[in-house]
Enzyme design. Structure first.
Site, PDB file in Angstrom:
ATOM      1  N   THR A  52       0.817  -1.221   0.000  1.00 32.01           N
ATOM      2  CA  THR A  52       0.000   0.000   0.000  1.00 32.01           C
ATOM      3  C   THR A  52       0.847   1.265   0.000  1.00 32.01           C
ATOM      4  O   THR A  52       0.443   2.290  -0.518  1.00 32.01           O
ATOM      5  CB  THR A  52      -0.913   0.013   1.249  1.00 32.01           C
ATOM      6  OG1 THR A  52      -1.257  -1.323   1.583  1.00 32.01           O
ATOM      7  CG2 THR A  52      -2.146   0.820   1.026  1.00 32.01           C
ATOM      8  N   SER A  98       7.483   5.240   6.398  1.00 29.68           N
ATOM      9  CA  SER A  98       6.339   6.021   6.859  1.00 29.68           C
ATOM     10  C   SER A  98       6.154   5.987   8.372  1.00 29.68           C
ATOM     11  O   SER A  98       7.045   6.385   9.109  1.00 29.68           O
ATOM     12  CB  SER A  98       5.094   5.522   6.138  1.00 29.68           C
ATOM     13  OG  SER A  98       4.087   6.466   6.259  1.00 29.68           O
ATOM     14  N   HIS A  99       5.018   5.465   8.819  1.00 35.30           N
ATOM     15  CA  HIS A  99       4.689   5.479  10.246  1.00 35.30           C
ATOM     16  C   HIS A  99       5.277   4.275  10.978  1.00 35.30           C
ATOM     17  O   HIS A  99       5.047   4.118  12.171  1.00 35.30           O
ATOM     18  CB  HIS A  99       3.174   5.481  10.400  1.00 35.30           C
ATOM     19  CG  HIS A  99       2.548   4.338   9.648  1.00 35.30           C
ATOM     20  ND1 HIS A  99       2.420   4.366   8.279  1.00 35.30           N
ATOM     21  CD2 HIS A  99       2.083   3.151  10.053  1.00 35.30           C
ATOM     22  CE1 HIS A  99       1.884   3.220   7.887  1.00 35.30           C
ATOM     23  NE2 HIS A  99       1.670   2.466   8.929  1.00 35.30           N
ATOM     24  N   ASP A 154       3.423  11.796  11.266  1.00 33.89           N
ATOM     25  CA  ASP A 154       4.118  10.501  11.307  1.00 33.89           C
ATOM     26  C   ASP A 154       5.556  10.647  10.793  1.00 33.89           C
ATOM     27  O   ASP A 154       6.037  11.760  10.562  1.00 33.89           O
ATOM     28  CB  ASP A 154       3.347   9.441  10.513  1.00 33.89           C
ATOM     29  CG  ASP A 154       3.428   9.666   9.015  1.00 33.89           C
ATOM     30  OD1 ASP A 154       3.603  10.828   8.603  1.00 33.89           O
ATOM     31  OD2 ASP A 154       3.338   8.690   8.254  1.00 33.89           O
ATOM     32  N   ASP A 157       7.177  10.292   7.959  1.00 33.91           N
ATOM     33  CA  ASP A 157       7.493  11.038   6.733  1.00 33.91           C
ATOM     34  C   ASP A 157       6.537  12.195   6.474  1.00 33.91           C
ATOM     35  O   ASP A 157       6.540  12.771   5.385  1.00 33.91           O
ATOM     36  CB  ASP A 157       7.539  10.099   5.524  1.00 33.91           C
ATOM     37  CG  ASP A 157       6.218   9.413   5.257  1.00 33.91           C
ATOM     38  OD1 ASP A 157       5.421   9.257   6.207  1.00 33.91           O
ATOM     39  OD2 ASP A 157       5.962   9.026   4.103  1.00 33.91           O
ATOM     40  N   ASP A 206       3.181  12.536   6.202  1.00 33.83           N
ATOM     41  CA  ASP A 206       1.932  12.561   5.433  1.00 33.83           C
ATOM     42  C   ASP A 206       0.692  12.313   6.286  1.00 33.83           C
ATOM     43  O   ASP A 206      -0.417  12.586   5.855  1.00 33.83           O
ATOM     44  CB  ASP A 206       1.990  11.618   4.213  1.00 33.83           C
ATOM     45  CG  ASP A 206       2.366  10.200   4.569  1.00 33.83           C
ATOM     46  OD1 ASP A 206       2.512   9.898   5.767  1.00 33.83           O
ATOM     47  OD2 ASP A 206       2.530   9.381   3.634  1.00 33.83           O
ATOM     48  N   ARG A 207       0.883  11.812   7.513  1.00 34.55           N
ATOM     49  CA  ARG A 207      -0.290  11.560   8.373  1.00 34.55           C
ATOM     50  C   ARG A 207      -0.447  12.648   9.426  1.00 34.55           C
ATOM     51  O   ARG A 207       0.531  13.299   9.794  1.00 34.55           O
ATOM     52  CB  ARG A 207      -0.130  10.225   9.099  1.00 34.55           C
ATOM     53  CG  ARG A 207      -0.116   9.049   8.175  1.00 34.55           C
ATOM     54  CD  ARG A 207      -0.046   7.774   8.984  1.00 34.55           C
ATOM     55  NE  ARG A 207      -0.169   6.629   8.089  1.00 34.55           N
ATOM     56  CZ  ARG A 207      -0.596   5.435   8.447  1.00 34.55           C
ATOM     57  NH1 ARG A 207      -0.912   5.208   9.710  1.00 34.55           N
ATOM     58  NH2 ARG A 207      -0.696   4.463   7.581  1.00 34.55           N
ATOM     59  N   GLU A 209      -8.231   9.172   4.417  1.00 37.82           N
ATOM     60  CA  GLU A 209      -8.334   7.785   4.857  1.00 37.82           C
ATOM     61  C   GLU A 209      -8.457   7.763   6.373  1.00 37.82           C
ATOM     62  O   GLU A 209      -7.929   8.649   7.058  1.00 37.82           O
ATOM     63  CB  GLU A 209      -7.084   7.006   4.466  1.00 37.82           C
ATOM     64  CG  GLU A 209      -6.883   6.874   2.978  1.00 37.82           C
ATOM     65  CD  GLU A 209      -5.682   5.986   2.662  1.00 37.82           C
ATOM     66  OE1 GLU A 209      -5.900   4.910   2.098  1.00 37.82           O
ATOM     67  OE2 GLU A 209      -4.548   6.358   3.004  1.00 37.82           O
ATOM     68  N   SER A 217      -6.869   6.120   8.294  1.00 35.40           N
ATOM     69  CA  SER A 217      -5.564   5.869   8.900  1.00 35.40           C
ATOM     70  C   SER A 217      -4.785   7.171   9.094  1.00 35.40           C
ATOM     71  O   SER A 217      -3.581   7.191   8.969  1.00 35.40           O
ATOM     72  CB  SER A 217      -4.772   4.904   8.030  1.00 35.40           C
ATOM     73  OG  SER A 217      -4.689   5.406   6.706  1.00 35.40           O
ATOM     74  N   LYS A 237      -0.880  12.426   0.787  1.00 34.23           N
ATOM     75  CA  LYS A 237      -1.544  13.060   1.914  1.00 34.23           C
ATOM     76  C   LYS A 237      -0.559  14.010   2.586  1.00 34.23           C
ATOM     77  O   LYS A 237       0.647  13.906   2.367  1.00 34.23           O
ATOM     78  CB  LYS A 237      -2.086  12.019   2.885  1.00 34.23           C
ATOM     79  CG  LYS A 237      -1.122  10.929   3.282  1.00 34.23           C
ATOM     80  CD  LYS A 237      -1.892   9.790   3.952  1.00 34.23           C
ATOM     81  CE  LYS A 237      -0.980   8.682   4.393  1.00 34.23           C
ATOM     82  NZ  LYS A 237      -1.016   7.523   3.496  1.00 34.23           N
TER      83      LYS A 237
HETATM   84  C1  G16 Z   1      -1.918   1.689   5.721  1.00 36.27           C
HETATM   85  C2  G16 Z   1      -3.210   2.448   5.846  1.00 36.27           C
HETATM   86  C3  G16 Z   1      -3.577   3.073   4.518  1.00 36.27           C
HETATM   87  C4  G16 Z   1      -2.438   3.930   3.986  1.00 36.27           C
HETATM   88  C5  G16 Z   1      -1.168   3.105   3.971  1.00 36.27           C
HETATM   89  C6  G16 Z   1       0.044   3.904   3.595  1.00 36.27           C
HETATM   90  O1  G16 Z   1      -2.068   0.661   4.800  1.00 36.27           O
HETATM   91  O2  G16 Z   1      -4.255   1.612   6.292  1.00 36.27           O
HETATM   92  O3  G16 Z   1      -4.745   3.819   4.662  1.00 36.27           O
HETATM   93  O4  G16 Z   1      -2.715   4.386   2.709  1.00 36.27           O
HETATM   94  O5  G16 Z   1      -0.931   2.578   5.257  1.00 36.27           O
HETATM   95  O6  G16 Z   1       0.196   4.962   4.499  1.00 36.27           O
HETATM   96  P1  G16 Z   1       1.598   5.623   4.730  1.00 36.27           P
HETATM   97  O7  G16 Z   1       1.973   6.195   3.422  1.00 36.27           O
HETATM   98  O8  G16 Z   1       1.381   6.651   5.795  1.00 36.27           O
HETATM   99  O9  G16 Z   1       2.450   4.488   5.137  1.00 36.27           O
HETATM  100  P2  G16 Z   1      -2.394  -0.842   5.201  1.00 36.27           P
HETATM  101  O10 G16 Z   1      -2.423  -1.557   3.894  1.00 36.27           O
HETATM  102  O11 G16 Z   1      -1.328  -1.282   6.171  1.00 36.27           O
HETATM  103  O12 G16 Z   1      -3.722  -0.801   5.874  1.00 36.27           O
END
Ligand code: G16
Length: 539
Positions: A17, A112-113, A276, A278, A280-281, A362, A364, A375
């Site tokens: 994702t 990311s997070h 978070d 990077d 974006d959250r 989202e 999240s 985001k």
């Molecule tokens: C999780 C979130 C998603 C988000 C993705 C990437 O994915 O549930 O909504 O788009 O992280 O987010 P980031 O770019 O902040 O890492 P998943 O597939 O673990 O549910």
């Protein structure tokens, strides 16, 4: 000098994702990172004449990986690389640089997070000329390529000094090292009314921004403290650290505990927020009050006219299927487009590029608009502050008035972590098989209306994506089940619960969703199949 190095493929370089996300030590294996980058270059064809943005969130291994990436882009013939000073660029700032400079895309080195460090996670987000992460059709090709890769190219040279802003040349490639904050600040000044925000802080408004020792600390200090006049020290955990100082940089009620405790104390600031790893959250808090990301998206959308960049109208709004339907009611009231997409920001890109949506979000903790193709944590925070500045109301008042007007979607997410891939796949398959038989059945007072996989057809490229399983109940409640696509080991099952009430009953979501959560456990046979009787993380 360009060197061609023989290599053997790895078989696990499939992007999820949010790009490629692995344990740091996996990425540190011989040629692992190089293989992946070369697979991208092989997939997209000649780099001649092409420009890329390069940066990262500063986590452990960022400094080494970025040098490899630069030297590989040079060896593969890139015309120009725009690199954040010291190798830092937040994901939203990176997307802005890609769009503003009309580049061919770029790389943000980040998981990311997910936590950072030698024993934690590392990742690579790869974007194309849209400024957003590439669609599945491309990630599939990159994955195929990675499974048969035999060699990669790298330019042999000493490491580049990334600390000095300016232009230099490596091989035939121009390398421009830039202040990664400057352009981002300019963009924000063009969207929001900074004068009104300065006035807000002048009147004594207080905020706490928890940067979680990750990439946005310096951005937040520049914007909120230096430019807008928030008191010094409003930004905490402001220095980006390779291991985020041991914090898990995911801005939610569980991992941003220090901020949450502060905002629920008697010394709370007027406004609390976090980003978070990077950038974006985002998480939004008022005094002793938490705004769910789904409600936040609905509230921002309802107030678009307060923001200079949107006052003449917005095209529409998008949300992931797992996000609550709160914003759908707002879209209907404003008579604007409304789209439900699979989880993952990349699904919004076509909708933004075709002027179908302006805002998206989202559950999240991701919210954003078409100013970029990712985001944007700080954007959401500036939006909230703008609503407060223009209405003179608190976070809680704004949210309660919203519920008064539109009703309230009680919403929670349960994550079951560390499950074997096989168990998780079996559970989802079993559930999918029995979906048709659920209609009409009752669970803890909830009667199933319909149950089906979520299938999305992209209106621009007509591609279809199946993501998650949804059970709809006769009272409008929903349960969404899906497997995470961002884990670095094992599987995570996410269960999303939503219950609508036309009136705000001022009840704790846990109490409102107690029966529905029992139904969710039973329907998917979670205890029997995973041995877990409760979720590992609840947000
Ligand atoms: C999780 C979130 C998603 C988000 C993705 C990437 O994915 O549930 O909504 O788009 O992280 O987010 P980031 O770019 O902040 O890492 P998943 O597939 O673990 O549910």
């Amino acid at each position: 000098m360009i060197k061609t190095i023989a290599t053997t493929p790895y078989t696990d370089q499939k992007m999820g994702t949010g790009g490629l996300r692995k344990k740091t030590k996996v990425i540190m294996q011989p040629n692992y990172f190089e293989n992946f980058i070369q697979s991208i270059f092989n997939t997209i064809g000649s780099l001649e004449g092409k420009t890329f943005v390069i940066g990262g969130d500063g986590r452990f291994y960022n400094d080494i990986a970025i040098q490899k990436l630069i030297k590989m882009a040079v060896a593969n013939g890139a015309a120009k690389l725009i690199v954040g000073q010291n190798g830092f660029v937040s994901t939203p700032a990176g997307s802005n640089l890609m769009l503003k400079n009309h580049t061919n895309g770029g790389f943000v080195l980040s998981a990311s997070h997910n936590p950072g460090g030698e024993n934690a996670d590392f990742g690579i987000k790869y974007a194309n000329e849209t400024g957003g992460q590439v669609p599945t059709s491309i990630t599939d090709k990159i994955f195929q390529n990675s499974k048969s890769i035999k060699e990669y190219k790298i330019f042999e040279a000493p490491d580049i000094d990334l600390s000095v802003i300016g232009t230099q040349k490596l091989g035939n490639t121009i390398i421009e090292i830039i202040d990664p904050i400057k352009d981002y600040v300019e963009m924000m000044e063009n969207i929001f009314d900074f004068a009104a925000l300065k006035q807000l802080f002048k009147k004594g408004f207080t905020m706490r921004f928890d940067a979680m020792n990750a990439v946005t600390g310096p951005y937040a200090q520049r914007i909120f403290e230096e430019i807008l006049g928030a008191p010094k020290g409003s930004v905490v955990h402001a220095k980006p650290l390779p291991d985020f100082g041991g914090l898990h940089p995911d801005p939610n009620l569980v991992y941003a505990k220090e901020l949450v405790d502060f905002m629920y104390s008697d010394n709370a600031a007027d406004f609390g927020c976090a980003n978070d790893g990077d950038g974006d959250r985002n998480m939004i808090l008022g005094k002793k009050f938490f705004v769910t990301p789904s409600d936040s998206l609905a509230i921002l959308t309802d107030n678009y006219q307060l923001i200079p960049a949107y006052k003449n109208g917005i095209y529409g709004v998008g949300k992931s299927a797992a996000t609550s339907t709160a914003v759908g009611r707002v879209a209907k009231a404003h008579n604007i487009g409304y789209y439900e997409v699979p989880t993952g920001w990349k699904y919004f890109v076509n909708l933004m590029d075709s002027n179908r949506i302006t805002f998206c979000g989202e559950e999240s903790f991701g919210t954003g608009s078409s100013h970029i193709r990712e985001k944007d944590g700080i954007w959401a925070i500036l939006f909230w502050l703008s609503i407060i500045a223009k209405t003179g109301k608190s976070v809680e008042e704004i949210t309660r008035e919203h519920w008064e007007k539109y009703g309230r979607s009680y919403y929670m997410r349960f994550d079951f972590e560390g499950i074997s891939t096989e168990t998780a796949d079996d559970l989802m398959q079993n559930l999918e098989n029995k979906l048709p038989s659920l209609s009409g059945k009752e669970f803890y007072g909830y009667t199933v209306k319909d149950a089906a996989p979520f299938v999305y057809k992209d209106p621009v490229d007509n591609s279809t994506t199946k993501n998650g399983l949804i059970v709809y109940f006769t009272d409008g409640s929903r349960i969404v089940y899906r497997l995470s696509g961002t884990g670095s080991s094992g599987a995570t099952i996410r269960v999303y619960l939503e219950r609508f009430s036309a009136k705000d009953l001022a009840k704790d979501p846990r109490a409102m969703l107690e029966e529905l959560s029992k139904a969710a456990m039973d329907i998917a046979e979670i205890p029997e199949r995973t041995g877990k009787h409760q979720a590992d993380v609840v947000t």
